[in-house]
Design an enzyme around this catalytic site. Structure first.
Site, mmCIF file in Angstrom:
data_model
loop_
_atom_site.group_PDB
_atom_site.id
_atom_site.type_symbol
_atom_site.label_atom_id
_atom_site.label_comp_id
_atom_site.label_asym_id
_atom_site.label_seq_id
_atom_site.Cartn_x
_atom_site.Cartn_y
_atom_site.Cartn_z
ATOM 1 N N GLY A 647 0.831 -1.192 0.000
ATOM 2 C CA GLY A 647 0.000 0.000 0.000
ATOM 3 C C GLY A 647 0.864 1.239 0.000
ATOM 4 O O GLY A 647 2.050 1.201 0.302
ATOM 5 N N GLY A 650 -0.283 9.390 0.947
ATOM 6 C CA GLY A 650 0.399 10.628 1.242
ATOM 7 C C GLY A 650 1.299 10.512 2.454
ATOM 8 O O GLY A 650 2.320 11.189 2.556
ATOM 9 N N GLY A 652 2.933 7.710 3.488
ATOM 10 C CA GLY A 652 4.090 6.877 3.202
ATOM 11 C C GLY A 652 3.654 5.547 2.610
ATOM 12 O O GLY A 652 2.599 5.450 2.011
ATOM 13 N N VAL A 654 3.157 1.162 2.972
ATOM 14 C CA VAL A 654 2.842 0.076 3.894
ATOM 15 C C VAL A 654 3.476 -1.196 3.352
ATOM 16 O O VAL A 654 3.373 -1.489 2.155
ATOM 17 C CB VAL A 654 1.314 -0.112 4.040
ATOM 18 C CG1 VAL A 654 1.013 -1.189 5.075
ATOM 19 C CG2 VAL A 654 0.664 1.195 4.457
ATOM 20 N N LYS A 668 3.523 0.338 8.653
ATOM 21 C CA LYS A 668 3.222 1.643 8.067
ATOM 22 C C LYS A 668 4.433 2.545 8.289
ATOM 23 O O LYS A 668 4.778 2.873 9.418
ATOM 24 C CB LYS A 668 1.969 2.204 8.744
ATOM 25 C CG LYS A 668 1.630 3.641 8.425
ATOM 26 C CD LYS A 668 0.375 4.026 9.205
ATOM 27 C CE LYS A 668 0.126 5.523 9.167
ATOM 28 N NZ LYS A 668 -1.044 5.892 9.972
ATOM 29 N N ASP A 764 -12.427 9.532 10.583
ATOM 30 C CA ASP A 764 -12.203 9.199 9.169
ATOM 31 C C ASP A 764 -12.779 7.817 8.866
ATOM 32 O O ASP A 764 -12.102 6.956 8.281
ATOM 33 C CB ASP A 764 -10.708 9.250 8.839
ATOM 34 C CG ASP A 764 -10.453 9.372 7.331
ATOM 35 O OD1 ASP A 764 -11.393 9.720 6.597
ATOM 36 O OD2 ASP A 764 -9.319 9.115 6.897
#
Length: 961
Positions: A647, A650, A652, A654, A668, A764
């Site tokens: 993954g 913005g 970074g 994963v 992450k 979120d």
């Protein structure tokens, strides 16, 4: 002097002036490039020197005019200025593998009338592809893949009559496929093109019937991993030259054209992960077919096709979830090159007969979740006569008494390919930092990158001879190209999410530990320009290289610098005495400023005073999270290799990793300039270390070492809910499973609101932040924007607005007062997305408004048939849907005080599940019968939404695709 001679001299003088002016124009343009860029090769671009004198790295001239600029993989940064349009004699422009090159592609690119090769692979260019690209009438190679281009494909590309290679894959392109209409050109006019590579974008709409015609000479058609809809056009069969067809991972529907078997030259065909219906296509006569994948479609119930045993070139056949019925012919397994058969999750019945002479290359036969009641060769298989893997799990034969003892009634241990090019009869020496031992046992700095073979003819991952063959081809290629290459190594073959074969390549320099700049440019250009042609087993590829940092010129310059510094040291000693006095005075001033500076540092860098080995100030208040060193996590992720990446966003990247005990983890890793800073990192770390619930993703630990910020989570195997709703994961969610997922996510949020200490507002909530484990249990993830509720602000928090458009509570946006009901609003949008599989904002339409406009409570299912996800199930199976919709619309009430709390939502979802006959306390059924259990899907452990809003004025047309 005669008048004729005078006229001749005037003409000659005019020509000389024109040539001089053109040469000066090239010099001026090169100086503009030097001003716009930064990077190692520019040190040879010296003002006043002749760029055509041979000293300017990457510049090639003909008759004192610049005809090629090749600076691939040289660490350039900056943008591409409009001055590029001044090189009117330029033939080749290759800036590939410079990730520091950003910004839009200037429209002046269309002012290069002689350009034949435009290659910008693996940079970071963005914005729309300019329409002026259609002015490049001589262009043969157009490679803009692996950037961030957005907008539609310019119709003007259809004017490039000489185009051979078109690669726009791995961007963010949207819209439809342009076709000529008598006014505007289109892709159908590219009759000389051999390659259409448009995969890994966001292209949508139908594939136009007029896109294909009998004048085309295409051999590779790659439209995979987009959002294309409608039917596969019957005109596809007119392109009889096709060899590779990839239409998989779209939303194509309807019948497969009955004339598709006219494509008798096709060797690889991927139609999987669509919404295709009708009969299983008749592929009789496609005798060159090697690799076939029709999986995850809704074909009509069909008997085993008669062509199964006639296609004698098959290496791989994948048809799981295709409604096959009947008994398999024994001759299927005797196809000479057959390696992999996956017919799981069908209705294959009767007795399994492998035949007495199966293919010697056969590695795996997966028939799990069928109706097979007998296996003719059971004793031979148990005795080890057959060397391939066989899976009959969840068949009647494995439900009999004692059947569980059979090896084929359980999943085999998964083994990963561990190929690496062996050493050439020598012992690898120990090498220092960044140095690698070559196959010839020489320590050097290799040029490294990833091959992505998009349609290999084989599926075997363990046959070393295949990779040895590729190694030999590459070795011969570099030798014949007279490039400064000593040897090369291939390692770590794997299959990625798109089913591409990914292999790491290391190229070692000849005669010295590192390449010079010219050598790197030559090696990189040979791969970016597709000069290397693999044999048909590997087919088409892309190559993405890492920027090279170890140029021999830089190393030599560093050595010279050390020598020259000897004299400087003597002079510095004298100056140092004076400097000491000044430092004492400066120190007195610094002490006075220390207190003020420490406060500023603590505010901007919340970890600045944290020493993980002590109890110094700024230490996050953690409960049970383990601290990892950077070296530990680098080891667990194979040095953060690209093949480990699952993954990006913005914040970074994963990475998938594993502990020595085999436990899988997701890491992450922040990068400099990420949208989430130290404060958000500390917030997520502190909050997650306190939460422990089966519906909240588990934090294992963190790393704050060597300037790195990393969080270590449990690895969630089935990716995001968004992946499953969009069809990317291959997991099919019926109504019952969606109810269970909604309940699981609601329980996770209820825990955060009511039971966490302190209570937490997620801020979120979205389908990208809800993960599904191997049992499809929902887990709430990503706490980078979350806010704790202290005793002083139990009712609300006044804070800067952050979140994702489409899910954001309008009341929170207007008042900037964040409450638990803001999460409730977002969860209501998730509930609507669960039943429609539509993005919250799609083509300017908001999902909440769409549902309200079409719903009619006086009609069955509230008249929502048209906007419900077709894969959710039949209308008769959607019991309780009306109650579910009522609850979701209460959640998205414009007034927060009218919305239910998460505890009430949980109770109502449990009531709906009881109403439909489900036990709300039970776990969701296993996903073992669904494609995707063992695959690596993208994980949203970072704030990776391109639409994350962090205050200020909302940009226009801001909606996810």
């Amino acid at each position: 002097m005669s008048a004729r001679i005078r006229r001749l001299l005037v003409v000659i003088a005019f020509i000389q002036i024109s040539i001089t002016t053109s040469q000066n124009s090239d010099r001026v343009a090169l100086q503009a490039l030097k001003h716009a860029w930064q990077g190692p090769p520019l040190s040879s671009w010296r003002d006043g020197s002749d760029p055509c004198g041979g000293d300017w790295v990457g510049i090639t001239c003909t008759n004192s005019r610049v005809t090629s600029i090749i600076l691939s993989s040289t660490g350039l940064t900056g943008g591409l200025p409009g001055d590029i349009g001044q090189f009117t004699e330029l033939v080749v422009l290759d800036l590939s593998y410079n990730t520091g090159l950003t910004g839009s592609l200037t429209s002046a690119i269309g002012n290069l009338p002689k350009l034949t090769n435009l290659i910008l692979v693996g940079c970071n260019f963005n914005g729309p592809i300019p329409k002026t690209i259609g002015n490049l009438e001589r262009l043969r190679y157009l490679s803009l893949n692996s950037n961030g281009f957005t907008g539609t494909i310019p119709a003007s590309i259809g004017r490039l009559k000489n185009l051979y290679w078109l690669d726009l894959s791995d961007n963010q392109l949207t819209g439809g496929l342009p076709v000529s209409d008598g006014v505007e050109p289109g892709l159908d006019m590219l009759t000389h093109a051999k390659h259409f590579h448009l995969g890994d974008n966001k292209l949508s709409g139908d594939i136009p019937l007029g896109l294909f015609n009998s004048n085309m000479t295409l051999i590779h058609l790659l439209f995979d991993h987009n959002s294309l809809t409608g039917n596969i056009p019957s005109t596809l069969s007119l392109v009889v030259t096709l060899e590779v067809v990839r239409l998989d991972r779209n939303s194509l529907s309807g019948d497969v054209p009955s004339n598709i078997n006219r494509l008798t030259n096709v060797t690889e065909m991927y139609l999987s992960n669509n919404l295709l219906t009708g009969p299983v296509p008749n592929l009789t006569g496609m005798n060159r077919l090697n690799y076939l994948d029709l999986s995850n479609n809704s074909f009509d119930q069909s008997d085993i096709p008669s062509w199964f045993s006639t296609l004698q070139s098959l290496t791989t056949i994948k048809m799981h979830f295709t409604n096959l019925v009947g008994e398999l012919p024994a001759t299927l397994f005797s196809i000479p090159q057959l390696q992999n058969v996956d017919l799981s999750n069908n209705r294959i019945n009767g007795s399994l007969d492998i035949s007495s002479n199966p293919s010697t290359q056969l590695e795996l036969v997966d028939l799990r979740t069928n109706l097979i009641s007998d296996f003719s060769q059971q004793r031979q298989y148990a005795a080890g006569v057959y060397t391939f893997g066989l899976i009959l799990l969840a068949n009647p034969i494995c439900t009999e008494s004692g059947a569980t003892e059979n090896e084929f009634c359980s999943l085999p241990t998964k083994t990963s390919a561990s190929y690496s090019t062996p050493s050439n009869n020598c012992v690898p020496p120990p090498c220092g930092s960044d140095l690698v031992s070559s196959p010839n046992c020489q320590c050097a700095y290799p040029f490294t990158g990833l091959f992505s073979f998009k349609a290999p003819s084989f599926s075997s991952m363990t046959n070393a001879s295949i990779y040895d063959s590729l190694h030999n081809l590459l070795t011969l290629f570099f030798r014949n190209a007279t490039l400064p290459v000593d040897s090369l190594s291939l390692k770590n073959p794997s299959r990625n999410l798109e089913d591409y074969l990914v292999i790491t390549l290391e190229v070692f320099p000849s005669g010295q530990p590192s390449f010079n700049r010219t050598g790197i440019i030559g090696v990189a250009f040979a791969l970016s320009n597709q000069t290397f042609k693999p044999k048909t087993d590997f087919n088409t590829y892309t190559f993405n290289a890492e920027s090279y940092k170890f140029f021999s010129e830089s190393i030599s310059e560093g050595a010279k610098s050390k020598t020259s510094n000897t004299g400087i040291i003597i002079g510095s000693a004298v100056g140092g005495c004076v400097l000491a006095v000044l430092l004492v005075l400066a120190g007195m001033y610094a002490i006075r400023q220390k207190g003020r500076a420490e406060k500023a540092v603590q505010h901007n860098q919340p970890f600045a005073l944290w020493d993980p080995t002590s109890a110094s100030g700024g230490v996050p208040q953690l409960k049970g999270a383990r601290s990892f060193t950077f070296e530990e996590l680098r080891k667990y992720t194979d040095n953060f290799s690209e093949t480990s990446q699952i993954g990006a966003g913005g914040y970074g990247n994963v990475y998938k990793g594993s502990f020595p005990n085999g436990q899988l983890i997701a890491i992450k890793r922040a990068r400099q300039g990420s949208t989430q800073g130290g404060l958000e990192f500390k917030t997520e770390l502190e909050l997650l270390s306190r939460v422990h619930h089966k519906n909240v993703v588990g934090l294992i630990g963190f790393c704050f070492d060597q300037g790195e910020q990393m969080l270590v989570y449990e690895y969630i195997v089935n990716g995001t809910l968004k992946d499953s709703l969009s069809g990317r994961s291959g997991i099919r969610l019926d109504w019952m499973r969606r109810l269970k997922i909604a309940l699981g996510a609601a329980r996770g949020l209820q825990y955060l609101h009511d039971l966490a200490d302190p209570p937490i507002i997620h801020r979120d909530v979205k389908t990208n932040n809800i993960l599904l484990d191997q049992r499809l249990v929902a887990k709430v993830a990503d706490f980078g924007l979350s806010k704790p509720l202290s005793d002083a602000n139990r009712t609300h928090i006044t804070t800067q607005v952050k979140g994702t458009m489409g899910y954001m509570d309008p009341e929170y946006y207007m008042t900037q007062q964040l409450t638990e009901k803001s999460d409730v609003y977002s969860f209501g949008v998730v509930m609507l997305e669960l039943i429609t599989a539509r993005n919250p904002i799609e083509r300017g339409k908001y999902i909440v408004r769409e549902v309200k406009q079409v719903m009619d409570k006086n009609k069955e299912l509230y008249n929502l048939h048209e906007i419900l996800d077709p894969t959710i199930g039949l209308s008769s199976q959607l019991k309780g849907l009306e109650k579910y919709v009522d609850l979701s619309l209460r959640c998205v009430d414009e007034k927060g005080n009218q919305r239910p709390g998460m505890s009430e939502i949980v109770k109502e979802l449990e009531s709906i599940m009881t109403f439909v006959g489900l036990n709300p306390g039970s776990e969701p059924s296993t996903s073992a019968s669904y494609e995707g259990t063992d695959k690596d899907y993208s994980h949203p452990y970072s704030n990776d939404s391109l639409f994350a809003y962090s205050g200020g004025i909302l940009p226009p047309k801001m909606h996810p695709k």
